[in-house]
Design an enzyme around this catalytic site. Structure first.
Site, short mmCIF file in Angstrom:
data_model
loop_
_atom_site.label_atom_id
_atom_site.label_comp_id
_atom_site.label_asym_id
_atom_site.label_seq_id
_atom_site.Cartn_x
_atom_site.Cartn_y
_atom_site.Cartn_z
CB SER A 80 -0.93 0.01 1.22
OG SER A 80 -1.90 -0.99 1.07
CB THR A 133 -3.53 4.54 1.96
OG1 THR A 133 -3.36 3.13 1.78
CG2 THR A 133 -4.20 5.13 0.73
CD GLU A 253 -6.58 3.69 3.05
OE1 GLU A 253 -5.98 2.73 2.56
OE2 GLU A 253 -6.22 4.25 4.09
CG ASP A 258 -5.10 -4.16 2.80
OD1 ASP A 258 -4.77 -4.92 1.87
OD2 ASP A 258 -4.37 -3.92 3.78
CG HIS A 262 -3.85 -8.29 4.73
ND1 HIS A 262 -2.74 -8.81 4.11
CD2 HIS A 262 -3.88 -6.99 4.39
CE1 HIS A 262 -2.12 -7.86 3.43
NE2 HIS A 262 -2.79 -6.74 3.58
CG ASP A 300 -3.89 0.09 -2.12
OD1 ASP A 300 -4.87 -0.69 -2.25
OD2 ASP A 300 -3.39 0.34 -1.00
CG HIS A 301 -2.82 -3.72 -3.08
ND1 HIS A 301 -3.58 -4.49 -2.23
CD2 HIS A 301 -2.26 -2.75 -2.29
CE1 HIS A 301 -3.48 -4.03 -1.00
NE2 HIS A 301 -2.69 -2.96 -1.00
CG HIS A 391 -1.17 -6.69 -0.93
ND1 HIS A 391 -0.46 -5.52 -0.81
CD2 HIS A 391 -1.95 -6.76 0.17
CE1 HIS A 391 -0.79 -4.91 0.32
NE2 HIS A 391 -1.69 -5.65 0.94
MG MG Z 1 -4.23 1.69 3.19
ZN ZN Z 2 -2.58 -4.85 2.60
#
Ligand code: MG
Ligand code: ZN
Length: 428
Positions: A80, A133, A253, A258, A262, A300-301, A391
């Site tokens: 990130s 981020t 954000e 995310d 995870h 971002d991914h 990721h």
């Molecule tokens: Mg972030």
């Molecule tokens: Zn992450």
């Protein structure tokens, strides 16, 4: 007649020029939000009583896709920090880098340029405000793990003599109220209003800069937030406090998509997506009333390698993600010391846990194994698949509405998104 045509063309020209150069830019990052997340959310949000699968706010705003890889010296899968630096500065860098290039030199971000131009700037996030981020837009550090240094820089750095950020909303007590330094006090002494209860956000007066921290690290999961829908509250407050004649740049954000990825926790992921969707619905209306605002959303991914369908089953059934009383993480906390795990699990999950499913709940002896057991039950019921706890390198969707949104149509690299925002900022 000729005069009329000239007049119309001039009118058209002005309208177009106006429409293409935003006064305000709202950049949104759905951290980890790869394409499977927006598709899964459409099914999660689907009204099952109609034959159609209803489209979502994401579908309405979709304009393209973006590639996400970091600098090639770090391979094809980004973290990130490198992702945020690419989106904020247009520079590819190494994983872990916060607003610095491969040589660890600071690179200018779109937020910083906006500030330099006299716009107001802000961040509204569900992680700690000094997490990778938001830091990638507002700070420069060789490592995302230097949390205290990044927090310090929010107070110590100046752009044209001004603080970097006029509005900061998110979590982070652990980093802003420390033994060696109390940044909350320092910000207050410098004229910032400080607030630590989200319920009071609407009462805060406009006109002074604002620091709002609502958690030690991140803010609570959407599933555990008592007022529900926390990102819309943060976003609305930030916009209200940033509005001014010269315009603003705001980074929003949805940080915890995310974190759910995870943890391979689809229930938490869908709740975070819903929180973001409600934020976007509000922004759709905002842009209708404020057409000189640009809203750009991307990820971002992708995280976790989420798949819709697993183990050869041709179906995805999100029902088991919908009736939870709280986040799977919190359910695990409550189940661990319980003597009546079966009844409590059924109550907190919102469905009758089967004999088979019960086994993993009975044998779990740590918070981690209990959380895993709960997520596994939901995965099996919904046919959700995951490939990794990290990721993945797939392209991510890009969404845009408002002034200049046409620039984001098609395929972009993550660095192109920053470059387009720089061009739009400079054009006005
Ligand atoms: Mg972030
Ligand atoms: Zn992450």
């Amino acid at each position: 007649m000729k005069q009329l045509v000239t007049y119309l063309l001039a009118g058209l020209c002005c309208t177009t020029a106006f429409a293409n150069t935003p006064k305000n830019i709202i950049m949104i990052v759905g951290d980890g939000m790869g394409p499977a997340y927006t598709t899964a959310y459409r099914m999660f949000a689907d009204n099952a009583s109609t034959p159609a699968v209803e489209s979502t706010v994401f579908d309405r705003m979709l304009v393209g896709m973006a590639s996400t890889h970091p600098d090639f010296s770090d391979g094809y899968v980004t973290d990130s920090a490198a992702g945020a630096t690419a989106l904020s500065s247009g520079v590819k860098t190494y994983n872990g880098a916060i607003g610095v290039d491969l040589d660890k030199k600071s690179v200018q971000t779109v937020l910083e340029l906006a500030k330099k131009q006299g716009r107001k700037t802000g961040i509204a996030v569900t992680s700690q405000i000094n997490h990778a981020t938001p830091a990638g837009f507002s700070a420069h550090n060789e490592s995302r793990h230097n949390y205290n240094e990044i927090a310090d820089s929010y107070f110590d750095n100046r752009i044209e003599g001004k603080f970097v950020l006029d509005v900061m909303l998110g979590g982070g007590w652990k980093y802003f109220k420390r033994e060696d330094r109390n940044l909350v006090n320092e910000f207050q002494q410098a004229g910032y209003q400080y607030i630590d209860d989200m319920a009071n956000l609407s009462k805060v007066k406009v006109g002074k800069p604002l620091l709002g921290l609502f958690g030690d690290k991140g803010v609570p999961w959407a599933l555990d937030f008592k007022h529900k829908n926390r990102l819309p509250i943060l976003a609305k407050t930030a916009v209200k406090h940033l509005e001014n004649d010269k315009g603003f740049f705001l980074l929003i954000e949805a940080s915890q998509i995310d974190w759910a990825g995870h943890a391979n926790d689809v229930a938490a992921a869908m709740a975070e997506m819903h929180d973001l969707a409600l934020t976007l619905q509000w922004l759709e209306n905002y842009v209708l009333k404020n057409p000189d605002t640009l809203v750009v959303l991307t990820a971002d991914h992708s995280t976790g390698g989420l798949t819709i369908g697993a183990r050869g089953v041709y179906d995805w059934v999100p029902d088991a993600t919908k009736a939870l009383k709280m986040s799977p993480e919190k359910i695990a906390q409550q189940l661990l010391p319980s003597k009546q795990r079966w009844t409590l699990a059924s109550e907190l999950l919102g469905f009758e846990v089967s004999q088979d499913e019960l086994q993993s709940i009975i044998t779990a002896d740590t918070h981690k194994t209990m959380h895993r057991a709960i997520c596994k039950i939901i995965d099996n019921r919904s046919n959700t698949g995951w490939t990794t706890s990290g990721h993945t390198g797939v392209d991510v969707p890009v969404f845009a509405i408002g002034a200049g949104s046409e620039n984001f149509i098609g395929h972009s690299d993550n660095t192109d998104i920053a470059k387009k925002m720089f061009a739009l900022l400079k054009a006005r």
